[in-house]
Write a protein that holds these residues in place. Structure first.
Motif, PDB file in Angstrom:
ATOM      1  N   LEU A   1       0.816  -1.218   0.000  1.00 24.32           N
ATOM      2  CA  LEU A   1       0.000   0.000   0.000  1.00 24.32           C
ATOM      3  C   LEU A   1       0.848   1.266   0.000  1.00 24.32           C
ATOM      4  O   LEU A   1       0.324   2.363  -0.170  1.00 24.32           O
ATOM      5  CB  LEU A   1      -0.932   0.018   1.227  1.00 24.32           C
ATOM      6  N   LEU A   2       2.150   1.117   0.205  1.00 22.57           N
ATOM      7  CA  LEU A   2       3.042   2.272   0.259  1.00 22.57           C
ATOM      8  C   LEU A   2       3.531   2.592  -1.152  1.00 22.57           C
ATOM      9  O   LEU A   2       4.031   1.720  -1.856  1.00 22.57           O
ATOM     10  CB  LEU A   2       4.239   1.978   1.169  1.00 22.57           C
ATOM     11  N   HIS A   3       3.389   3.845  -1.546  1.00 16.78           N
ATOM     12  CA  HIS A   3       3.664   4.201  -2.939  1.00 16.78           C
ATOM     13  C   HIS A   3       4.756   5.255  -3.115  1.00 16.78           C
ATOM     14  O   HIS A   3       5.244   5.430  -4.227  1.00 16.78           O
ATOM     15  CB  HIS A   3       2.378   4.695  -3.610  1.00 16.78           C
ATOM     16  N   ASP A   4       5.126   5.963  -2.060  1.00 17.90           N
ATOM     17  CA  ASP A   4       6.064   7.063  -2.211  1.00 17.90           C
ATOM     18  C   ASP A   4       7.300   6.843  -1.342  1.00 17.90           C
ATOM     19  O   ASP A   4       7.309   7.179  -0.158  1.00 17.90           O
ATOM     20  CB  ASP A   4       5.388   8.385  -1.837  1.00 17.90           C
ATOM     21  N   PRO A   5       8.377   6.279  -1.915  1.00 18.80           N
ATOM     22  CA  PRO A   5       9.586   6.014  -1.125  1.00 18.80           C
ATOM     23  C   PRO A   5      10.191   7.273  -0.522  1.00 18.80           C
ATOM     24  O   PRO A   5      10.804   7.217   0.550  1.00 18.80           O
ATOM     25  CB  PRO A   5      10.541   5.386  -2.153  1.00 18.80           C
ATOM     26  N   LYS A   6      10.029   8.414  -1.189  1.00 18.79           N
ATOM     27  CA  LYS A   6      10.658   9.642  -0.717  1.00 18.79           C
ATOM     28  C   LYS A   6      10.097  10.128   0.612  1.00 18.79           C
ATOM     29  O   LYS A   6      10.730  10.937   1.292  1.00 18.79           O
ATOM     30  CB  LYS A   6      10.501  10.746  -1.771  1.00 18.79           C
ATOM     31  N   LYS A   7       8.902   9.655   0.974  1.00 18.48           N
ATOM     32  CA  LYS A   7       8.313  10.103   2.244  1.00 18.48           C
ATOM     33  C   LYS A   7       8.144   8.965   3.242  1.00 18.48           C
ATOM     34  O   LYS A   7       7.461   9.118   4.250  1.00 18.48           O
ATOM     35  CB  LYS A   7       6.972  10.796   2.002  1.00 18.48           C
ATOM     36  N   THR A   8       8.766   7.809   2.976  1.00 19.26           N
ATOM     37  CA  THR A   8       8.548   6.623   3.806  1.00 19.26           C
ATOM     38  C   THR A   8       9.828   6.196   4.517  1.00 19.26           C
ATOM     39  O   THR A   8      10.864   5.989   3.881  1.00 19.26           O
ATOM     40  CB  THR A   8       8.029   5.453   2.952  1.00 19.26           C
ATOM     41  N   ILE A   9       9.752   6.059   5.834  1.00 19.08           N
ATOM     42  CA  ILE A   9      10.871   5.610   6.659  1.00 19.08           C
ATOM     43  C   ILE A   9      10.542   4.235   7.238  1.00 19.08           C
ATOM     44  O   ILE A   9       9.451   4.029   7.781  1.00 19.08           O
ATOM     45  CB  ILE A   9      11.145   6.609   7.798  1.00 19.08           C
ATOM     46  N   LEU A  10      11.470   3.317   7.112  1.00 13.16           N
ATOM     47  CA  LEU A  10      11.313   1.999   7.721  1.00 13.16           C
ATOM     48  C   LEU A  10      11.817   2.060   9.161  1.00 13.16           C
ATOM     49  O   LEU A  10      12.974   2.418   9.408  1.00 13.16           O
ATOM     50  CB  LEU A  10      12.107   0.954   6.928  1.00 13.16           C
ATOM     51  N   VAL A  11      10.940   1.715  10.095  1.00 17.42           N
ATOM     52  CA  VAL A  11      11.304   1.707  11.519  1.00 17.42           C
ATOM     53  C   VAL A  11      11.302   0.262  12.001  1.00 17.42           C
ATOM     54  O   VAL A  11      10.265  -0.414  11.945  1.00 17.42           O
ATOM     55  CB  VAL A  11      10.307   2.542  12.355  1.00 17.42           C
ATOM     56  N   ILE A  12      12.433  -0.206  12.435  1.00 20.79           N
ATOM     57  CA  ILE A  12      12.543  -1.557  12.989  1.00 20.79           C
ATOM     58  C   ILE A  12      12.382  -1.442  14.501  1.00 20.79           C
ATOM     59  O   ILE A  12      13.245  -0.877  15.188  1.00 20.79           O
ATOM     60  CB  ILE A  12      13.902  -2.203  12.652  1.00 20.79           C
ATOM     61  N   SER A  13      11.277  -1.939  15.026  1.00 21.74           N
ATOM     62  CA  SER A  13      10.960  -1.756  16.446  1.00 21.74           C
ATOM     63  C   SER A  13      11.430  -2.943  17.285  1.00 21.74           C
ATOM     64  O   SER A  13      11.773  -4.006  16.762  1.00 21.74           O
ATOM     65  CB  SER A  13       9.443  -1.578  16.616  1.00 21.74           C
ATOM     66  N   LYS A  14      11.457  -2.720  18.591  1.00 23.63           N
ATOM     67  CA  LYS A  14      11.743  -3.762  19.583  1.00 23.63           C
ATOM     68  C   LYS A  14      13.111  -4.410  19.374  1.00 23.63           C
ATOM     69  O   LYS A  14      13.268  -5.620  19.588  1.00 23.63           O
ATOM     70  CB  LYS A  14      10.644  -4.832  19.582  1.00 23.63           C
ATOM     71  N   ILE A  15      14.103  -3.630  18.977  1.00 25.28           N
ATOM     72  CA  ILE A  15      15.423  -4.224  18.737  1.00 25.28           C
ATOM     73  C   ILE A  15      16.051  -4.729  20.035  1.00 25.28           C
ATOM     74  O   ILE A  15      16.946  -5.576  20.007  1.00 25.28           O
ATOM     75  CB  ILE A  15      16.373  -3.241  18.019  1.00 25.28           C
ATOM     76  N   ASP A  16      15.586  -4.216  21.179  1.00 27.77           N
ATOM     77  CA  ASP A  16      16.102  -4.696  22.464  1.00 27.77           C
ATOM     78  C   ASP A  16      15.670  -6.127  22.753  1.00 27.77           C
ATOM     79  O   ASP A  16      16.260  -6.798  23.604  1.00 27.77           O
ATOM     80  CB  ASP A  16      15.640  -3.775  23.599  1.00 27.77           C
ATOM     81  N   GLN A  17      14.627  -6.606  22.046  1.00 33.54           N
ATOM     82  CA  GLN A  17      14.144  -7.965  22.254  1.00 33.54           C
ATOM     83  C   GLN A  17      14.760  -8.967  21.285  1.00 33.54           C
ATOM     84  O   GLN A  17      14.467 -10.165  21.342  1.00 33.54           O
ATOM     85  CB  GLN A  17      12.618  -7.995  22.120  1.00 33.54           C
ATOM     86  N   LEU A  18      15.600  -8.495  20.387  1.00 31.95           N
ATOM     87  CA  LEU A  18      16.244  -9.375  19.413  1.00 31.95           C
ATOM     88  C   LEU A  18      17.381 -10.127  20.102  1.00 31.95           C
ATOM     89  O   LEU A  18      18.321  -9.529  20.614  1.00 31.95           O
ATOM     90  CB  LEU A  18      16.782  -8.545  18.243  1.00 31.95           C
TER      91      LEU A  18
END
Length: 296
Positions: free
Chosen positions: A111-128
């Motif tokens: 559903l995401l169409h505009d890479p220029k306005k999209t940030i990937l957030v990887i959450s809960k890295i403390d649980q990895l």
């Protein structure tokens, strides 16, 4: 000397259920404006939280988790909120839980169409458990979409939240502030109070009580000395009433006590809270009922 432009805009926080969207939103803003639970489908509304820095104002839109398994009226409504929000905002935070990628993530990514306005957030890295797995996990997702930035975070540890805000600020348009500097949310305090009560229900009886429950504030009398609140918990079936009450009313007493404490902290004054239970059959499967109860 050229004055530095002020930046302000709307940021959607999207992801599948239970990836940590509400926890992230609350951590970024610095206070609880969206309820948090380990259960999926906790957030049902589009909730705006506001953070103001020196030259930026961030208006975060915490959305319901995108639903892929069920097609009832409630889930259709929540998915509609997500898709509408994606079309209306300046920046999108696509939140994915560290080490966990599912078909639901893939569907939302589509559903995401505009890479220029999209940030990937990887959450809960403390649980990895194995941090060495983080890079290939991120690389696998980034190969599918050209994100403007990728930021791993821990909301509970507050790890890299400032870095995330800095990346968001780069994408915000030049605008004057939309809200006063001390504004935290556009939602009225009655709405937040109802959400706090619903959070306690989810945390205490979420495994036993199906998700066909909601909270309505029926009375709110406020003075300088305190607030008197009458709230109604609406459930779908008569059999849900004893589950919510608990043995000797133990569940309801704990829900009311913990909610009262949170609301008093929010308002910074004493709170008297009474909670009632009403049965309204099939309310979560009728769009007319959802609208009557304040759902978008």
């Amino acid at each position: 000397m050229t004055e530095i432009a002020h930046r302000c805009g709307f940021i959607a926080v999207v992801g599948r259920p239970n990836v940590g969207k509400s926890t992230l939103t609350n951590a970024l803003i610095g206070t609880k404006i969206s309820i948090v639970s380990r259960k999926a489908q906790t957030t049902r509304h589009r909730i705006q939280g506001v953070l103001t820095r020196d030259r930026e104002q961030f208006v975060f839109v915490d959305t319901p988790g995108f639903q892929t398994r069920h097609g009832g009226a409630m889930n259709k409504m929540m998915n509609r909120v997500v898709t509408q929000t994606l079309a209306d905002v300046d920046v999108v935070l696509f939140v994915v839980e560290a080490g966990k990628w599912s078909p639901g993530d893939s569907k939302l990514l589509g559903l995401l169409h505009d890479p220029k306005k999209t940030i990937l957030v990887i959450s809960k890295i403390d649980q990895l458990k194995n941090r060495d797995e983080l890079y290939p996990f991120v690389a696998q997702i980034a190969s599918q979409f050209d994100f403007a930035a990728v930021v791993p975070v821990s909301s509970t540890k507050r790890h890299q939240l400032d870095q995330l805000l800095d990346e968001v600020a780069k994408l915000l348009p030049e605008n004057e502030p939309f809200f006063d500097a001390d504004t935290l949310t556009d939602r009225p305090v009655r709405f937040i109070a109802a959400e706090l009560i619903r959070e306690k229900i989810f945390r205490l009886v979420g495994d036993e009580l199906p998700y066909g429950s909601t909270v309505v504030i029926e009375q709110w009398d406020e003075t300088e000395k305190g607030v008197s609140i009458a709230a109604c918990v609406i459930v779908e079936r008569e059999t849900h009433r004893p589950i919510l009450l608990g043995v000797g009313g133990s569940h309801m007493k704990r829900i009311a006590t913990e909610a009262r404490q949170d609301i008093a902290k929010l308002l910074d004054k004493p709170v008297h809270l009474e909670i009632y239970i009403k049965v309204r059959k099939g309310w979560a499967e009728k769009e007319s009922s959802l609208r009557d109860l304040g759902y978008e």
